[in-house]
Design a protein around this motif. Structure first.
Motif, short mmCIF file in Angstrom:
data_model
loop_
_atom_site.label_atom_id
_atom_site.label_comp_id
_atom_site.label_asym_id
_atom_site.label_seq_id
_atom_site.Cartn_x
_atom_site.Cartn_y
_atom_site.Cartn_z
N ASP A 1 -39.58 108.01 15.94
CA ASP A 1 -40.52 107.19 16.72
C ASP A 1 -41.95 107.46 16.27
O ASP A 1 -42.88 107.32 17.03
CB ASP A 1 -40.37 107.47 18.22
CG ASP A 1 -40.66 108.93 18.55
OD1 ASP A 1 -40.88 109.71 17.60
OD2 ASP A 1 -40.67 109.28 19.73
N GLU A 2 -42.10 107.83 15.00
CA GLU A 2 -43.42 108.22 14.51
C GLU A 2 -43.66 107.63 13.13
O GLU A 2 -42.80 107.72 12.25
CB GLU A 2 -43.51 109.75 14.45
CG GLU A 2 -44.89 110.25 14.10
CD GLU A 2 -44.98 111.77 14.19
OE1 GLU A 2 -43.96 112.40 14.52
OE2 GLU A 2 -46.06 112.30 13.93
N GLY B 1 -40.35 118.91 8.46
CA GLY B 1 -39.96 117.54 8.14
C GLY B 1 -40.29 116.60 9.27
O GLY B 1 -41.46 116.40 9.60
N CYS B 2 -39.25 116.07 9.92
CA CYS B 2 -39.49 115.06 10.95
C CYS B 2 -39.90 115.68 12.28
O CYS B 2 -40.24 114.97 13.22
CB CYS B 2 -38.24 114.20 11.13
SG CYS B 2 -36.76 115.14 11.57
N ARG B 3 -39.90 117.03 12.37
CA ARG B 3 -40.32 117.75 13.58
C ARG B 3 -39.51 117.35 14.81
O ARG B 3 -40.01 117.33 15.91
CB ARG B 3 -41.82 117.54 13.85
CG ARG B 3 -42.72 118.16 12.79
CD ARG B 3 -44.17 117.92 13.08
NE ARG B 3 -44.43 116.51 13.21
CZ ARG B 3 -44.47 115.65 12.21
NH1 ARG B 3 -44.24 116.09 11.00
NH2 ARG B 3 -44.70 114.39 12.40
N ARG B 4 -38.24 117.03 14.60
CA ARG B 4 -37.38 116.68 15.73
C ARG B 4 -36.40 117.82 15.98
O ARG B 4 -35.93 118.46 15.05
CB ARG B 4 -36.61 115.39 15.46
CG ARG B 4 -37.49 114.16 15.38
CD ARG B 4 -38.32 114.02 16.64
NE ARG B 4 -39.20 112.87 16.63
CZ ARG B 4 -40.35 112.77 15.98
NH1 ARG B 4 -40.76 113.76 15.22
NH2 ARG B 4 -41.09 111.69 16.07
N GLY C 1 -40.88 110.02 11.51
CA GLY C 1 -39.89 110.48 12.48
C GLY C 1 -39.29 109.26 13.13
O GLY C 1 -39.77 108.14 12.93
N TRP D 1 -31.72 113.47 10.73
CA TRP D 1 -32.61 112.37 10.35
C TRP D 1 -32.91 112.39 8.86
O TRP D 1 -32.88 111.34 8.21
CB TRP D 1 -33.93 112.47 11.12
CG TRP D 1 -33.79 112.30 12.59
CD1 TRP D 1 -33.83 113.29 13.53
CD2 TRP D 1 -33.54 111.10 13.31
NE1 TRP D 1 -33.62 112.77 14.77
CE2 TRP D 1 -33.45 111.43 14.67
CE3 TRP D 1 -33.38 109.78 12.92
CZ2 TRP D 1 -33.21 110.48 15.66
CZ3 TRP D 1 -33.15 108.82 13.90
CH2 TRP D 1 -33.08 109.18 15.24
N CYS D 2 -33.24 113.55 8.31
CA CYS D 2 -33.78 113.63 6.95
C CYS D 2 -32.75 114.02 5.89
O CYS D 2 -33.05 113.98 4.70
CB CYS D 2 -34.92 114.65 6.90
SG CYS D 2 -36.24 114.32 8.07
N ARG E 1 -47.13 106.43 17.37
CA ARG E 1 -45.91 106.85 18.05
C ARG E 1 -45.43 105.68 18.89
O ARG E 1 -46.11 105.24 19.81
CB ARG E 1 -46.19 108.06 18.97
CG ARG E 1 -46.66 109.30 18.28
CD ARG E 1 -45.62 109.93 17.38
NE ARG E 1 -44.39 110.27 18.05
CZ ARG E 1 -44.08 111.49 18.49
NH1 ARG E 1 -44.95 112.47 18.39
NH2 ARG E 1 -42.91 111.72 19.05
#
Lengths: 192, 93
Positions: free
Chosen positions: A77-78, B62-65, A75, B8-9, A34
């Protein structure tokens, strides 16, 4: 003796050939990184010898001091750094050194997921039975890395070749995913 | 299944997402100064419009955001998505 999550499935996965060459690649080193500081990301990339992916849903690969390493975008930042087995301690130290005083974390998550490599002309057809992401080469070229659901199981899917994908699945879901794969391939196998 | 465009995705199936309720509900500047009624209003009371509604969504699988989306509550159409911290875009329902 350590048993990999899909050790009991190796024969049944091998029996899917020639429709699908499916095999587990167990015990890969995996580290969740991260970090959002661009300088730290660049420093980590140059230390590993593999630049971190800058675009969403992609991965980079290359060979550096730690061997063949892949860096997956998870992500904004991941990232997930994957490497051959037994490299996690070395890579963790190297990346922590490169991170320096910047905000971030490097965590060994090797036990979290196991790796399954799928290859064959039918790989997209089989995955389409349970995965809604468009895997046509036009929209998912080599270097694509998506996190999505495959048969309701969370996976990380890397497109590593024309008819070749790498699936990272949580260890506790691996048996279920193998069972689903065997079932999804049934209609493409020759009738005995 | 409906596709939701993650900022994002890109577009993904609705099953990958988690709903987070109304967006832009600001935390009180001085919570201890609130009366019980004002606190209850902050915690429990939400808009329920018929039409465009700014909501929080999380791309769980997915990106978990977390991100924000403007959804038309009458048609379930997603009119706009934008990242956390960005202002709500102008939409025409």
């Amino acid at each position: 003796m350590t048993v990999s999550p899909l050790a009991a499935w190796s024969d049944r996965l091998a029996a899917l050939a020639p429709v699908l060459d499916a095999a587990e690649v167990p015990f890969r080193s995996q580290l969740t990184v991260r970090v959002s500081d661009p300088d730290a990301i660049a420093a980590m990339g140059s230390t590993l010898g593999v630049g971190f992916p800058s675009a969403a849903c992609t991965f980079t690969s290359g060979t550096g001091p730690c061997g063949d390493v892949e860096v997956l975008w998870l992500g904004p930042d991941e990232f997930l750094v994957t490497a051959p087995p037994d490299q996690q301690v070395t890579i963790e130290e190297v990346l922590r050194g490169a991170l320096g005083t910047a905000w971030g974390s490097v965590v060994d998550t090797s036990a979290q997921r196991t790796t399954v490599v799928l290859q064959g002309p039918r790989v997209r057809d089989v995955l389409a039975h349970g995965c809604s992401v468009d895997l046509h080469p036009a929209s998912a070229p080599r270097g694509t890395c998506v996190q999505t659901l495959l048969a309701r199981t969370g996976i990380v899917l890397q497109v590593t070749g024309d008819d070749r994908v790498t699936v990272l699945v949580r260890s506790s879901f691996a048996g279920y995913l193998a069972a689903w794969l065997v079932d999804a391939c049934t209609e493409y196998l020759a009738v005995p | 299944m409906q596709l939701i465009p993650c900022p994002w995705c890109g577009p993904r199936e609705e099953a990958e997402f988690h709903y987070g309720g109304q967006a832009h509900v600001a935390y009180p500047e001085d919570p201890s100064a609130l009366t019980d009624e004002e606190w209850a209003r902050y915690v429990f009371f939400r808009e329920n419009p018929s039409g465009p509604f700014a909501e929080r969504w999380s791309h769980n699988a997915g990106c978990r955001r977390w991100f924000n989306a403007v959804r038309d509550t009458r048609t379930h159409d997603l009119l706009a998505v934008y990242r956390v911290g960005e202002p709500m875009p102008e939409v025409t329902a």
